[in-house]
Design a protein around this motif. Structure first.
Motif, PDB file in Angstrom:
ATOM      1  N   PHE A 286     -10.514   2.233  -6.810  1.00 32.68           N
ATOM      2  CA  PHE A 286     -11.006   1.603  -7.540  1.00 32.68           C
ATOM      3  C   PHE A 286     -12.350   0.965  -7.070  1.00 32.68           C
ATOM      4  N   GLY A 287     -13.218   0.553  -8.059  1.00 33.02           N
ATOM      5  CA  GLY A 287     -14.512   0.062  -7.646  1.00 33.02           C
ATOM      6  C   GLY A 287     -15.703   1.226  -7.502  1.00 33.02           C
ATOM      7  N   HIS A 288     -15.357   2.526  -7.799  1.00 32.57           N
ATOM      8  CA  HIS A 288     -16.153   3.578  -7.732  1.00 32.57           C
ATOM      9  C   HIS A 288     -16.172   4.264  -9.164  1.00 32.57           C
ATOM     10  N   ASP A 289     -16.454   3.619 -10.145  1.00 33.39           N
ATOM     11  CA  ASP A 289     -16.616   4.160 -11.452  1.00 33.39           C
ATOM     12  C   ASP A 289     -17.718   5.290 -11.593  1.00 33.39           C
ATOM     13  N   GLU A 290     -18.942   4.815 -10.868  1.00 30.68           N
ATOM     14  CA  GLU A 290     -19.842   5.702 -10.861  1.00 30.68           C
ATOM     15  C   GLU A 290     -19.672   7.030 -10.224  1.00 30.68           C
ATOM     16  N   PRO A 291     -20.150   8.153 -10.714  1.00 32.78           N
ATOM     17  CA  PRO A 291     -19.718   9.470  -9.902  1.00 32.78           C
ATOM     18  C   PRO A 291     -20.587   9.465  -8.539  1.00 32.78           C
ATOM     19  N   GLU A 292     -21.728   8.734  -8.724  1.00 30.89           N
ATOM     20  CA  GLU A 292     -22.554   8.763  -7.403  1.00 30.89           C
ATOM     21  C   GLU A 292     -23.161   7.461  -7.165  1.00 30.89           C
TER      22      GLU A 292
ATOM     23  N   ARG B 160     -31.308   9.344   2.843  1.00 32.48           N
ATOM     24  CA  ARG B 160     -30.492   8.338   1.952  1.00 32.48           C
ATOM     25  C   ARG B 160     -29.294   8.773   2.035  1.00 32.48           C
ATOM     26  N   LEU B 161     -28.164   7.899   1.943  1.00 35.52           N
ATOM     27  CA  LEU B 161     -26.598   8.248   2.197  1.00 35.52           C
ATOM     28  C   LEU B 161     -25.981   8.184   0.733  1.00 35.52           C
ATOM     29  N   VAL B 162     -25.729   9.255   0.228  1.00 34.46           N
ATOM     30  CA  VAL B 162     -25.209   9.464  -1.208  1.00 34.46           C
ATOM     31  C   VAL B 162     -23.912   9.523  -1.203  1.00 34.46           C
ATOM     32  N   LYS B 163     -22.948   8.750  -1.789  1.00 30.51           N
ATOM     33  CA  LYS B 163     -21.476   9.004  -1.782  1.00 30.51           C
ATOM     34  C   LYS B 163     -21.229   9.408  -3.023  1.00 30.51           C
ATOM     35  N   ASN B 164     -20.330  10.669  -3.269  1.00 30.81           N
ATOM     36  CA  ASN B 164     -19.927  11.153  -4.459  1.00 30.81           C
ATOM     37  C   ASN B 164     -18.323  11.284  -4.456  1.00 30.81           C
ATOM     38  N   TYR B 165     -17.892  10.182  -4.493  1.00 32.06           N
ATOM     39  CA  TYR B 165     -16.211  10.126  -4.161  1.00 32.06           C
ATOM     40  C   TYR B 165     -15.743  10.531  -5.644  1.00 32.06           C
TER      41      TYR B 165
ATOM     42  N   ASN C  92     -35.057  12.873   2.045  1.00 38.12           N
ATOM     43  CA  ASN C  92     -33.971  13.754   2.681  1.00 38.12           C
ATOM     44  C   ASN C  92     -32.881  12.718   2.135  1.00 38.12           C
ATOM     45  N   GLU C  93     -31.418  13.481   2.273  1.00 32.97           N
ATOM     46  CA  GLU C  93     -30.472  12.766   1.935  1.00 32.97           C
ATOM     47  C   GLU C  93     -29.132  13.521   2.618  1.00 32.97           C
ATOM     48  N   ILE C  94     -28.288  12.772   2.621  1.00 33.15           N
ATOM     49  CA  ILE C  94     -26.724  13.084   3.173  1.00 33.15           C
ATOM     50  C   ILE C  94     -25.866  12.738   2.334  1.00 33.15           C
ATOM     51  N   ARG C  95     -25.296  13.764   1.805  1.00 30.69           N
ATOM     52  CA  ARG C  95     -24.330  13.645   0.581  1.00 30.69           C
ATOM     53  C   ARG C  95     -22.836  13.658   1.070  1.00 30.69           C
ATOM     54  N   VAL C  96     -21.946  12.683   0.731  1.00 32.63           N
ATOM     55  CA  VAL C  96     -20.876  12.856   1.158  1.00 32.63           C
ATOM     56  C   VAL C  96     -19.857  13.126  -0.287  1.00 32.63           C
ATOM     57  N   THR C  97     -19.175  13.927  -0.369  1.00 33.66           N
ATOM     58  CA  THR C  97     -18.308  14.417  -1.616  1.00 33.66           C
ATOM     59  C   THR C  97     -16.723  14.562  -1.242  1.00 33.66           C
ATOM     60  N   THR C  98     -16.021  13.906  -2.150  1.00 35.64           N
ATOM     61  CA  THR C  98     -14.505  14.012  -1.730  1.00 35.64           C
ATOM     62  C   THR C  98     -13.788  14.654  -3.195  1.00 35.64           C
ATOM     63  N   THR C  99     -13.004  15.587  -2.984  1.00 32.52           N
ATOM     64  CA  THR C  99     -12.421  16.365  -4.143  1.00 32.52           C
ATOM     65  C   THR C  99     -10.887  16.482  -3.620  1.00 32.52           C
ATOM     66  N   CYS C 100     -10.125  16.875  -4.846  1.00 34.40           N
ATOM     67  CA  CYS C 100      -8.723  17.238  -4.519  1.00 34.40           C
ATOM     68  C   CYS C 100      -8.466  18.673  -5.087  1.00 34.40           C
TER      69      CYS C 100
END
Length: 767
Positions: A757-763, A626-631, A667-675
């Motif tokens: 915008f459009g990514h109000d959910e954390p994951e 599963r592809l999980v986006k945590n932007y 299984n999962e592939i997690r993509v995380t972006t931070t500053c």
């Protein structure tokens, strides 16, 4: 006086033939007659014993029947009288008739009547008597036997004392006869015969002695005198004995031997002259030494090497004074002590002092000289090795040069014989992944290459036609080499030499170039296809939106479109529009990644790039994880969007390929972006097999890959590292076996942040 002329001792005279032969005959006759005397005596005793046993058997049979008859008629006195008549035989020592209680009823000695057997015959062994009595009663037959000392004959016979209806009384008839007198008479007769025979032999020995003295004595003395003359050097002396007997034949053989000795002496002198000529013609200096180390022989080469003209200047001198003139003898001179060695000695560390040429290096051999198993001296041979030392020095320098050339050659060089490796240089060890060339020596050639490719190292190559072979390394990797095989002599034996050039990187570069060319062609094709699809797709979507709007307007006043069928039609149109939008996004992503030559940089929305890459990698991910986006909220980055797309697409595909097919929900592939601190951090984390710790330091090296052949090229992560570095960022990895991997990409951010915008959910998860 010569030993042959010295008069012999008195007792030595008996060793002469005229005395020795009769003496031998006499001694042989004495031994023969002694032997026959003993044999005759033994034979006489045996005949006496047999005769006595036979007579005793006849006497006992007659006596038994007679006494038994008398007793049956009640004539006991007559039976006693019959038994007493045997007393006339002086050799008969006992004659007894016993009843069942072992009492004497009758005897050859009337005084013994009424006594018991023990009293009448005290010398009788009770145990032996009981044994013979039991044997007789068991078989009811008489027994005649010799005593243990074979001097007496003893007879046991059963006898019926009285037969009546009430029972039968059994008695015993016992006789003993002494054989001593009879055996003594036989022995005296044998002695008389032996004495007469010895007298006859003595007369014959005297006659033989006289004949031997007359026939052999004088002729042997003549032969001895001739031998004395030959021993004194008169090789022309001859015995000239006549006759056809053995002495005459010996005399003629002796004369023939003298002629052969004379001829052999002349030949020996000629041979010595030839040997002397040969020894003088050799190039080796030869010295003969006695047990004291003094020179007893030298050839011309020895004279030249020592700087002398005549042998008299060397004969009788010690070896040390010859090769080291003017120096005192010392134990340091090995060759001067060689004549004391029991075995052969060889060396090449000696220097001879020449009067004109100075010090001359020589090689020497020392061998003991024995005669009849006893050492009598030594022979020492010297060879001038000045020219050889110069040639060896030149050859050694050339060998060192060639060895250095081979050791430092960039090409791998193998030498093998009979399938076993004999030599390998450093380049060969590097090619095969070994720490040193020594670890390769002794290995079979078949272990160096893959199965079926041994011929490249075994068969001689044609001129200018190298062959390729795949070599095995201990770490499991393979190396490709171009092999030239030639045959040569190594250490005097036929050997195969293999010169191998490592073309592993060349093959990898060629494969990468081909892959790059295919990717360039694919990019060009993708750009063209995207352009061709984009135009018909635009009016397709436009018409679909028009039809969807018209159907929605008509649904209010057309009954057929307001029911369930109308709703299905509107749903189908919306799904067709969504599919067209997805195709449009894919075409847009293809056009983005096909802009290979444009490296212009500008503000880039990192989330947009990640979404595009996720769309491109959807087919690789959906069956694995599963592809999980945590932007998070991150600013734009200053970079090239196409190059970033290539970077993140490679990372997503690598993450997907680290997870086996199936079990995508686990299984999962997690993509995380931070500053963080003015930089944008992108983490791509997977739950795959992980990377071994020993591979992490080389992970970003060109052409390094842990994937099977045909799956990975080893260039993906190297390109990713180059892209990140070119954009002013950095990339790192953290991984543990069976725990997954995490790739971190840090890029410089633009100061003005951009809300995503459009990514109000954390994951959020994408299939």
């Amino acid at each position: 006086m010569s030993p042959l002329r010295r008069p012999p001792a008195f007792w030595h005279r008996f060793l002469a033939v005229r005395w020795f032969i009769p003496l031998i005959i006499l001694v042989a006759a004495v031994f023969f007659f002694l032997y026959t005397f003993e044999a005759d005596v033994a034979q006489g005793h045996l005949q006496t014993e047999k005769q006595a046993v036979a007579e005793m058997t006849l006497r006992m049979a007659h006596l038994n029947s007679m006494i038994e008859y008398l007793l049956q008629n009640g004539q006991l006195d007559a039976a006693r009288k019959e038994l007493s008549t045997l007393s006339a035989n002086t050799t008969l020592q006992q004659g007894l008739l016993l009843d069942e209680q072992q009492r004497v009823l009758a005897s050859i000695r009337p005084a013994q009547i009424g006594l018991t057997l023990r009293d009448a015959w005290p010398q009788l062994d009770p145990a032996e008597h009981a044994q013979h009595l039991a044997t007789m009663l068991e078989y009811m037959a008489g027994n005649v036997h010799l005593s243990e000392d074979r001097r007496q004959v003893v007879a046991y016979y059963p006898i019926t004392l009285q037969a009546s209806p009430e029972g039968t009384r059994m008695g015993l008839l016992l006789l003993r006869q002494d054989l001593t007198a009879q055996k003594l008479a036989r022995q005296r007769e044998a002695e008389r015969w032996a004495a007469r025979s010895c007298l006859v032999v003595a007369v014959l020995v005297c006659l033989v002695s006289l004949v031997v003295h007359l026939v052999l004595g004088r002729r042997m003395q003549r032969l001895t005198a001739t031998a004395h003359r030959l021993a004194l050097g008169e090789l022309h002396a001859r015995a000239h004995l006549r006759g056809v007997d053995e002495v005459g034949l010996l005399g003629r053989a002796f004369d023939f031997m003298a002629e052969q000795i004379d001829r052999g002496n002349r030949q020996l002198q000629e041979s010595q002259e030839r040997i002397r000529s040969l020894l003088d013609s050799t190039a080796e200096a030869i010295f003969g030494l006695d047990l004291e180390g003094r020179c007893t022989f030298c050839n011309r080469a020895a004279l030249r090497l020592s700087g002398h003209e005549h042998a008299d200047a060397l004969l009788g001198r010690s070896l040390h004074s010859i090769i080291h003139p003017g120096h005192e003898p010392s134990g340091d001179c090995r060759v001067c002590e060689s004549f004391r060695e029991e075995g052969a000695l060889h060396g090449d560390d000696e220097v001879l002092r020449h009067p004109r040429d100075g010090d001359v290096p020589v090689e020497y051999w020392s061998h003991p000289v024995t005669r009849s198993g006893e050492r009598v001296g030594s022979v020492v041979t010297f060879v001038d090795i000045r020219e050889r030392l110069r040639a060896e020095s030149t050859r050694r320098r050339m060998e060192e040069g060639f060895r250095a050339l081979i050791e430092h050659s960039p090409d791998a060089i193998f030498l093998h014989r009979a399938g076993t490796l004999l030599f390998a240089n450093r380049a060969a060890a590097t090619l095969l992944g070994h720490a040193s060339p020594e670890s390769l020596r002794g290995l079979p050639v078949s272990e160096l290459v893959l199965p079926g490719e041994e011929a490249a190292l075994m068969v001689t190559s044609q001129a200018g036609m190298p062959r390729e072979a795949r070599f095995r390394r201990p770490d499991g990797r393979q190396a490709v080499g171009e092999v030239m095989t030639v045959s040569l002599l190594f250490e005097g034996l036929a050997t195969v030499a293999c010169i191998t050039r490592d073309i592993t990187e060349r093959r990898q570069v060629q494969e990468r170039i081909l892959a790059t060319e295919r990717m360039v062609s694919l990019g060009t094709l993708a750009a063209g296809v995207a352009h061709e699809i984009n135009n018909p797709l635009a009016y397709l979507l436009s018409n679909l939106r028009f039809v969807e709007a018209e159907v929605r307007d008509m649904a209010g006043h057309v009954a057929e479109l307001s029911g369930a069928e109308g709703v299905e039609i509107q749903q189908a149109l919306r799904e067709a529009i969504d599919g067209g939008n997805r195709v449009r996004d894919i075409v847009r992503d293809l056009r983005t990644f096909s802009r290979g030559g444009n490296d212009s940089r500008g503000p880039v929305d990192i989330h947009t790039v990640l979404d595009s890459c996720a769309n491109m990698a959807r087919s690789e991910i959906r069956h694995r994880a599963r592809l999980v986006k945590n932007y998070g909220t991150v600013p734009r980055v200053f970079a090239n969007d196409s190059r970033l797309g290539q970077l993140f697409l490679n990372l997503l595909v690598n993450a997907a390929q680290a997870i086996p097919h199936g079990n995508a929900h686990q299984n999962e592939i997690r993509v995380t972006t931070t500053c963080e601190e003015g930089q944008v951090l992108v983490e791509i984390q997977d739950t795959g097999v992980g990377i071994p710790p020993e591979h992490l330091p080389r992970l970003f090296d060109p052409f390094f890959t842990t994937k099977p052949a045909g799956v990975g090229t080893g260039m993906g992560l190297s390109v990713c590292h180059g892209i990140v570095t070119a954009q002013g960022g950095r990339i790192s990895v953290e991984s543990h076996p069976n725990q997954g991997s995490t790739f971190r990409v840090v890029l410089p951010a633009i100061e003005t942040p951009l809300e995503h915008f459009g990514h109000d959910e954390p994951e959020r998860a994408a299939s």
